[in-house]
Design a protein around this motif. Sequence first.
Motif, PDB file in Angstrom:
ATOM      1  N   ALA A   1       4.661   1.880  14.864  1.00 17.82           N
ATOM      2  CA  ALA A   1       5.861   0.936  15.593  1.00 17.82           C
ATOM      3  C   ALA A   1       6.170   1.943  16.865  1.00 17.82           C
ATOM      4  CB  ALA A   1       6.966   0.629  14.580  1.00 17.82           C
ATOM      5  N   ALA A   2       6.213   2.917  16.719  1.00 12.87           N
ATOM      6  CA  ALA A   2       6.655   4.030  17.669  1.00 12.87           C
ATOM      7  C   ALA A   2       5.621   4.087  19.039  1.00 12.87           C
ATOM      8  CB  ALA A   2       7.148   5.334  17.416  1.00 12.87           C
ATOM      9  N   LEU A   3       4.559   3.839  18.649  1.00 14.22           N
ATOM     10  CA  LEU A   3       3.362   3.353  19.655  1.00 14.22           C
ATOM     11  C   LEU A   3       3.207   2.075  20.091  1.00 14.22           C
ATOM     12  CD1 LEU A   3       0.769   5.791  17.672  1.00 14.22           C
ATOM     13  CD2 LEU A   3       2.179   6.311  19.837  1.00 14.22           C
ATOM     14  N   GLY A   4       4.032   1.282  19.741  1.00 16.91           N
ATOM     15  CA  GLY A   4       4.198  -0.332  20.296  1.00 16.91           C
ATOM     16  C   GLY A   4       3.264  -1.345  19.297  1.00 16.91           C
ATOM     17  N   TYR A   5       2.721  -0.700  18.157  1.00 16.08           N
ATOM     18  CA  TYR A   5       2.171  -1.834  17.327  1.00 16.08           C
ATOM     19  C   TYR A   5       3.215  -2.737  16.533  1.00 16.08           C
ATOM     20  CZ  TYR A   5      -1.997   1.029  18.463  1.00 16.08           C
ATOM     21  OH  TYR A   5      -3.064   1.490  18.960  1.00 16.08           O
ATOM     22  N   THR A   6       2.761  -3.999  16.834  1.00 13.65           N
ATOM     23  CA  THR A   6       3.792  -4.983  16.383  1.00 13.65           C
ATOM     24  C   THR A   6       3.591  -5.737  15.210  1.00 13.65           C
ATOM     25  OG1 THR A   6       2.745  -6.588  18.053  1.00 13.65           O
ATOM     26  CG2 THR A   6       4.732  -5.260  18.844  1.00 13.65           C
ATOM     27  N   ASN A   7       2.072  -5.714  14.732  1.00 15.80           N
ATOM     28  CA  ASN A   7       1.790  -6.532  13.674  1.00 15.80           C
ATOM     29  C   ASN A   7       1.018  -5.522  12.442  1.00 15.80           C
ATOM     30  OD1 ASN A   7       1.026  -8.490  12.042  1.00 15.80           O
ATOM     31  ND2 ASN A   7      -0.482  -9.484  13.491  1.00 15.80           N
ATOM     32  N   VAL A   8       2.164  -4.681  11.854  1.00 16.36           N
ATOM     33  CA  VAL A   8       1.719  -3.910  10.673  1.00 16.36           C
ATOM     34  C   VAL A   8       2.294  -4.229   9.475  1.00 16.36           C
ATOM     35  CG1 VAL A   8       2.016  -1.486   9.917  1.00 16.36           C
ATOM     36  CG2 VAL A   8       1.884  -1.998  12.778  1.00 16.36           C
ATOM     37  N   ARG A   9       1.320  -4.403   8.417  1.00 20.69           N
ATOM     38  CA  ARG A   9       2.027  -4.773   7.077  1.00 20.69           C
ATOM     39  C   ARG A   9       1.278  -3.691   6.255  1.00 20.69           C
ATOM     40  NH1 ARG A   9      -0.432 -10.651   7.626  1.00 20.69           N
ATOM     41  NH2 ARG A   9      -2.096  -9.290   8.851  1.00 20.69           N
ATOM     42  N   GLN A  10       1.748  -3.973   4.967  1.00 20.80           N
ATOM     43  CA  GLN A  10       1.244  -3.122   4.053  1.00 20.80           C
ATOM     44  C   GLN A  10       0.546  -3.896   2.979  1.00 20.80           C
ATOM     45  OE1 GLN A  10       4.127  -1.014   1.419  1.00 20.80           O
ATOM     46  NE2 GLN A  10       5.677  -2.417   1.904  1.00 20.80           N
ATOM     47  N   LEU A  11      -0.443  -3.142   2.225  1.00 18.88           N
ATOM     48  CA  LEU A  11      -1.285  -3.955   1.128  1.00 18.88           C
ATOM     49  C   LEU A  11      -0.208  -3.817  -0.075  1.00 18.88           C
ATOM     50  CD1 LEU A  11      -3.811  -5.196   0.024  1.00 18.88           C
ATOM     51  CD2 LEU A  11      -4.632  -2.902  -0.807  1.00 18.88           C
ATOM     52  N   ASP A  12       0.105  -5.182  -0.414  1.00 18.72           N
ATOM     53  CA  ASP A  12       1.268  -5.091  -1.680  1.00 18.72           C
ATOM     54  C   ASP A  12       0.406  -4.402  -2.864  1.00 18.72           C
ATOM     55  OD1 ASP A  12       3.153  -5.684  -3.260  1.00 18.72           O
ATOM     56  OD2 ASP A  12       2.564  -8.184  -3.364  1.00 18.72           O
ATOM     57  N   GLY A  13       1.128  -3.222  -3.464  1.00 18.43           N
ATOM     58  CA  GLY A  13       0.671  -2.753  -4.557  1.00 18.43           C
ATOM     59  C   GLY A  13      -0.334  -1.780  -4.397  1.00 18.43           C
ATOM     60  N   GLY A  14      -0.807  -1.562  -3.099  1.00 20.26           N
ATOM     61  CA  GLY A  14      -1.627  -0.341  -2.695  1.00 20.26           C
ATOM     62  C   GLY A  14      -2.944  -0.520  -3.199  1.00 20.26           C
ATOM     63  N   LEU A  15      -3.706   0.684  -3.475  1.00 17.85           N
ATOM     64  CA  LEU A  15      -5.240   0.685  -3.801  1.00 17.85           C
ATOM     65  C   LEU A  15      -5.164   0.251  -5.213  1.00 17.85           C
ATOM     66  CD1 LEU A  15      -8.046   1.380  -2.694  1.00 17.85           C
ATOM     67  CD2 LEU A  15      -7.621   3.641  -3.645  1.00 17.85           C
ATOM     68  N   GLN A  16      -4.344   0.456  -5.968  1.00 17.45           N
ATOM     69  CA  GLN A  16      -4.257   0.069  -7.314  1.00 17.45           C
ATOM     70  C   GLN A  16      -4.374  -1.263  -7.589  1.00 17.45           C
ATOM     71  OE1 GLN A  16      -2.290   2.353  -5.820  1.00 17.45           O
ATOM     72  NE2 GLN A  16      -1.868   4.072  -7.476  1.00 17.45           N
ATOM     73  N   ALA A  17      -3.369  -1.951  -6.653  1.00 18.03           N
ATOM     74  CA  ALA A  17      -3.459  -3.375  -6.889  1.00 18.03           C
ATOM     75  C   ALA A  17      -4.950  -4.003  -6.380  1.00 18.03           C
ATOM     76  CB  ALA A  17      -2.573  -4.090  -5.803  1.00 18.03           C
ATOM     77  N   TRP A  18      -5.709  -3.443  -5.535  1.00 18.12           N
ATOM     78  CA  TRP A  18      -6.909  -3.851  -5.029  1.00 18.12           C
ATOM     79  C   TRP A  18      -7.790  -3.819  -6.124  1.00 18.12           C
ATOM     80  CZ3 TRP A  18      -8.776  -6.108  -0.579  1.00 18.12           C
ATOM     81  CH2 TRP A  18     -10.119  -6.044  -0.330  1.00 18.12           C
ATOM     82  N   GLN A  19      -7.489  -2.609  -6.735  1.00 19.89           N
ATOM     83  CA  GLN A  19      -8.848  -2.532  -8.001  1.00 19.89           C
ATOM     84  C   GLN A  19      -8.366  -3.407  -9.144  1.00 19.89           C
ATOM     85  OE1 GLN A  19      -8.914   1.440  -9.294  1.00 19.89           O
ATOM     86  NE2 GLN A  19     -10.958   1.333  -9.953  1.00 19.89           N
ATOM     87  N   ALA A  20      -7.047  -3.470  -9.286  1.00 18.60           N
ATOM     88  CA  ALA A  20      -6.627  -4.560 -10.543  1.00 18.60           C
ATOM     89  C   ALA A  20      -6.977  -5.740 -10.187  1.00 18.60           C
ATOM     90  CB  ALA A  20      -5.060  -4.494 -10.643  1.00 18.60           C
ATOM     91  N   ALA A  21      -7.140  -6.139  -8.798  1.00 18.91           N
ATOM     92  CA  ALA A  21      -7.613  -7.511  -8.641  1.00 18.91           C
ATOM     93  C   ALA A  21      -9.047  -7.891  -8.632  1.00 18.91           C
ATOM     94  CB  ALA A  21      -7.551  -7.955  -7.169  1.00 18.91           C
ATOM     95  N   GLY A  22      -9.510  -6.836  -9.218  1.00 17.84           N
ATOM     96  CA  GLY A  22     -11.287  -6.851  -9.557  1.00 17.84           C
ATOM     97  C   GLY A  22     -12.135  -6.657  -8.395  1.00 17.84           C
ATOM     98  N   TYR A  23     -11.585  -5.999  -7.330  1.00 21.24           N
ATOM     99  CA  TYR A  23     -12.380  -5.858  -6.197  1.00 21.24           C
ATOM    100  C   TYR A  23     -12.842  -4.548  -6.187  1.00 21.24           C
ATOM    101  CZ  TYR A  23      -9.516  -9.873  -4.422  1.00 21.24           C
ATOM    102  OH  TYR A  23      -9.008 -11.126  -4.485  1.00 21.24           O
ATOM    103  N   GLU A  24     -14.041  -4.284  -5.346  1.00 19.51           N
ATOM    104  CA  GLU A  24     -14.848  -3.064  -5.414  1.00 19.51           C
ATOM    105  C   GLU A  24     -14.151  -1.973  -4.618  1.00 19.51           C
ATOM    106  OE1 GLU A  24     -18.146  -2.243  -6.707  1.00 19.51           O
ATOM    107  OE2 GLU A  24     -17.535  -4.043  -7.937  1.00 19.51           O
ATOM    108  N   LEU A  25     -14.324  -0.716  -5.015  1.00 18.53           N
ATOM    109  CA  LEU A  25     -14.009   0.617  -4.564  1.00 18.53           C
ATOM    110  C   LEU A  25     -15.420   1.031  -4.108  1.00 18.53           C
ATOM    111  CD1 LEU A  25     -11.085   1.950  -6.409  1.00 18.53           C
ATOM    112  CD2 LEU A  25     -10.995   0.302  -4.306  1.00 18.53           C
TER     113      LEU A  25
END
Length: 410
Positions: A81-105
């Motif tokens: 944000a300090a550098l001017g980026y305006t469309n920043v979001r986070q992955l809900d639940g982080g890496l654990q949520a990605w894996q819990a959804a059954g997606y590959e690592l």
Amino acid sequence: MTVPSVTPLQVRCALLLQDEIALLDVRHEAAFATGHPLFAANMQAERIALEAEMRLPRTDVPIVLYDAGEGLVPQAADRLAALGYTNVRQLDGGLQAWQAAGYELFQDVNSYAKAFGELVEQRRHTPSLPADEVANLIADKANIAVLDVRRFDEYVTMNIPGSVSVPGAELVLRAGRIAPDPETTIIVNCAGRTRSIIGTQSLINAGVANKVMALRNGTIGWTLANQRLEHGADRRGGIGLFEGAQTNAREVAYRAGVRHLSVTEAGALAAQTNRTLYRFDVRDALDYAAGHVAGFRHYPGGQLVQEIDMAAPVRGARILLTDDRSVRADMTASWLAQMGFETCVLEGGYDGALEVGPPVILPKPDLLQRYRRPYEGTDVDARAMQAYLDWEYGLVDQLRRDGTHGFSVI
């Protein structure tokens, strides 16, 4: 600041639809290498101020940040944000949520380029020879030329005895000088598998008359076969096109869906500010320093294919390449297009004023934060090297399970 979130499913949909998205893992590289989504790119939270402008050229590009519970995301979001980026979001639940959804690592670094290389070998049946057979050919003084497609500094550290350094994208430009006799068998090697597969297939795709083979498993396979490596070599291949190379390289790019743009047309492309555009000069560093088109970052073609997640972390972005001889740009573009990028090559641009000066190089992370590649240096444990090869062999099946890659091998 409160960082809005998106679900793993929303990120996956963006990847499947080939929308623009920068999925950034803000952990240290060593942690990133333990497991991440296929198209994630590593950008350590504390290096954002150093790297973001170069790696994320559009400030309103969709960015999704994640970690594995370390609490790094808010810090990373503040810095963007300090550098001017305006469309920043986070992955809900982080890496654990990605894996819990059954997606590959995927483990390691540059994972999707390596997975792509394995897919190329499977679909094109790229020919290769094991280390012992190549060693016997060298011992018998057979009519062969061993071409090492790694960076020159890697080659100097260790190389196959008698081999010549010809970094990736330089192959088609220089093979005709190194192996002018069409009866010479060309053997292409890297440290492991990916660059030798892509290099071998590049020469085959470009129609070289010589028989071309990869050294199976590169210097890792050579070491595991108890063969001797050279150290400190300084053999480089000079420029020499084999017959029809320039025309063939352009045809390969055309078949892959690459478009050639005039300077005016490239300007119109750059003017479309709603899309991310990466511009790379894929020649060697000396060519670049002597004179390059303004706005183009130096990235040698072979390394660009290998390190595309580092060079262009925005999946779905456009890529424009330049090369005063066209061959390197055409061959590099052909691979990037097969990897799913909308890729173009600039026609001309070298007649006007050029910028002069060496490439801008980002400093590497602290050694304690870097992932030690199993093909780096000369003191790697044999078990680590074999485990790395076993991982690479399994990448095609992992691509199939993941289902997001969109690669199209011609």
